[in-house]
Design a protein around this motif. Structure first.
Motif, PDB file in Angstrom:
ATOM      1  N   ASP A  49       0.842  -1.200   0.000  1.00  0.00           N
ATOM      2  CA  ASP A  49       0.000   0.000   0.000  1.00  0.00           C
ATOM      3  C   ASP A  49       0.871   1.242   0.000  1.00  0.00           C
ATOM      4  O   ASP A  49       1.897   1.303   0.658  1.00  0.00           O
TER       5      ASP A  49
ATOM      6  N   ASN B   7      -5.498  14.930   2.797  1.00  0.00           N
ATOM      7  CA  ASN B   7      -4.944  15.545   1.601  1.00  0.00           C
ATOM      8  C   ASN B   7      -5.697  16.850   1.353  1.00  0.00           C
ATOM      9  O   ASN B   7      -6.789  16.855   0.776  1.00  0.00           O
TER      10      ASN B   7
ATOM     11  N   TRP C 120       0.886  14.652   5.986  1.00  0.00           N
ATOM     12  CA  TRP C 120       0.263  13.799   4.960  1.00  0.00           C
ATOM     13  C   TRP C 120       1.369  13.144   4.148  1.00  0.00           C
ATOM     14  O   TRP C 120       2.044  13.796   3.376  1.00  0.00           O
TER      15      TRP C 120
ATOM     16  N   MET D 144      -0.853   5.119   3.510  1.00  0.00           N
ATOM     17  CA  MET D 144      -1.751   4.933   4.656  1.00  0.00           C
ATOM     18  C   MET D 144      -1.050   4.290   5.845  1.00  0.00           C
ATOM     19  O   MET D 144      -1.180   4.759   6.987  1.00  0.00           O
TER      20      MET D 144
ATOM     21  N   TYR E  21      -9.585  10.061   5.109  1.00  0.00           N
ATOM     22  CA  TYR E  21      -9.771  10.094   3.654  1.00  0.00           C
ATOM     23  C   TYR E  21     -11.286  10.098   3.429  1.00  0.00           C
ATOM     24  O   TYR E  21     -11.910   9.054   3.300  1.00  0.00           O
TER      25      TYR E  21
HETATM   26  P1  P6P Z   1      -3.814  10.653  -2.296  1.00  0.00           P
HETATM   27  C1  P6P Z   1      -1.919   5.144  -1.540  1.00  0.00           C
HETATM   28  O1  P6P Z   1      -2.136   5.220  -2.925  1.00  0.00           O
HETATM   29  C2  P6P Z   1      -3.267   5.239  -0.837  1.00  0.00           C
HETATM   30  O2  P6P Z   1      -4.085   4.175  -1.216  1.00  0.00           O
HETATM   31  C3  P6P Z   1      -3.070   5.267   0.667  1.00  0.00           C
HETATM   32  O3  P6P Z   1      -1.962   4.549   1.088  1.00  0.00           O
HETATM   33  C4  P6P Z   1      -2.902   6.764   0.942  1.00  0.00           C
HETATM   34  O4  P6P Z   1      -3.322   7.122   2.236  1.00  0.00           O
HETATM   35  C5  P6P Z   1      -3.792   7.403  -0.112  1.00  0.00           C
HETATM   36  O5  P6P Z   1      -3.909   6.466  -1.189  1.00  0.00           O
HETATM   37  C6  P6P Z   1      -3.187   8.683  -0.638  1.00  0.00           C
HETATM   38  O6  P6P Z   1      -4.129   9.241  -1.550  1.00  0.00           O
HETATM   39  O7  P6P Z   1      -5.122  11.001  -2.947  1.00  0.00           O
HETATM   40  O8  P6P Z   1      -3.418  11.641  -1.233  1.00  0.00           O
HETATM   41  O9  P6P Z   1      -2.686  10.355  -3.247  1.00  0.00           O
END
Ligand code: P6P
Length: 333
Positions: free
Chosen positions: A116, A208, A242, A246, A262
């Motif tokens: 992830d 974000n 940020w 995750m 999120y």
């Molecule tokens: P954004 C990584 O691609 C993920 O699935 C998570 O690990 C992370 O928190 C999120 O997406 C980040 O998303 O929209 O900030 O790039």
């Protein structure tokens, strides 16, 4: 604290709570060993020609990085032969992966996001593996996707590996949260923290903020109050982090408190957020609740959500209880 190994920890956990029968212990040991292999592959980076994209897409239509595919294969191969599993499911695979006929089937279902945060792979930022363990329904003969669609409250174990400056494994089997650090010289997981607790209060939030104009009012209200700091109703200043990985953002919350979010937003009104319920939000929510924190989708406990699809998404607000309860109350007003 005595730095015992994973097997001794799981044996003693079962002796104390009766919650880690030998089949589950074998499953967790196999997954932990697979995470060592994934960490090894991740650590090689460009030296092993594993950076960059694999030229394929996963079920989410996301370009798969080579390490995503390698990590998925490591977990599949590690878990097929042991007789402890009936089937597996992964972010990287459209359908479930039953145990091949040549091996005996066990009574557990394993779900995982093998790597992830993969957008961070090529920039050498920390990434992780997330896994969730369910029991197969009584009397199940041939596993189907339906057998996986159990609320997160039914999990018997969950964890994540974080490939950062240290390689660590965070695990719960329903009686608290423990952390193991990989002793790279021995190639062994060593217990380095147990009964981890998330502080109820925090001054740190993770979201974000580039999506601010797309947020629904309860999220905008909550974040605006944090950003207003001592000039606003919260009357204290907050900090923001940020990392867009995750597992890394969550481990910071587990380590020093915070709220990780999120939310669903107006970009895609039919999608309840970006993160997936079954193999991202559910295992992390189980860990967070076991550490005394809270995890909701803005309206209810994530662990109470009844899944309808294997790859369904869910809005996520998790971490320090006081903050999760506040932002959830704004949604319920
Ligand atoms: P954004 C990584 O691609 C993920 O699935 C998570 O690990 C992370 O928190 C999120 O997406 C980040 O998303 O929209 O900030 O790039």
């Amino acid at each position: 604290m005595k730095r015992i190994g994973l097997t001794q920890f799981l044996v003693e956990e079962h002796r104390q709570h009766g919650n880690v029968p030998s089949e589950l212990r074998l499953l967790l040991e196999v997954v932990a060993r697979a995470c060592k292999s994934i960490g090894h592959a991740v650590g090689k980076g460009a030296l092993a020609g594993v950076l960059g994209s694999a030229g394929s897409e996963n079920v989410q239509g996301e370009v798969q990085k080579k390490l995503d595919v390698i990590s998925n294969e490591i977990l599949l191969e590690a878990n097929e032969w042991g007789g402890h599993l009936a089937a597996m499911a992964s972010e990287e695979m459209e359908t479930i992966h039953p145990i091949p006929n040549r091996y005996p089937m066990g009574e557990y279902l394993l779900l995982f996001d093998p790597l992830d945060g993969s957008s961070n792979i090529d920039v050498n930022s920390s990434i992780g593996t997330i896994f969730s363990v369910l029991k197969a329904p009584e009397g199940m003969s041939t596993p189907t996707e339906q057998d996986f669609l159990q609320p997160g409250a039914k999990q018997v174990a969950a964890g994540y590996a974080l490939y950062g400056p240290q390689t660590i494994l965070v695990l719960t089997c329903g009686h608290g949260v423990s952390c193991f650090t990989l002793d790279r010289e021995m190639g062994a997981w060593k217990l380095t923290a147990r009964d981890i607790k998330i502080p109820n209060e925090t001054r740190e939030f993770a979201i974000n903020t580039s999506n601010a104009r797309h947020w629904y009012p309860p999220v905008s209200r909550y974040i605006n109050e944090l950003v207003a700091g001592t000039t606003g109703p919260r009357d204290k200043d907050f900090n923001m982090r940020w990392i867009a990985s995750m597992v890394t953002d969550v481990h910071r919350v587990l380590s020093r408190g915070g709220i990780f979010m999120y939310p669903a937003d107006k970009r895609e009104p039919d999608k309840p957020g970006k993160l997936r319920l079954m193999y991202e939000a559910n295992p992390i929510a189980f860990i967070v609740e076991q550490a005394g924190g809270a995890a909701t989708n803005g309206h209810q406990r994530i662990l109470d959500v009844q899944p309808e699809k294997l790859h369904q998404r869910v809005a996520v607000f998790l971490g320090s209880k006081d903050e999760v309860e506040r932002v959830t109350s704004y949604h319920l007003e």
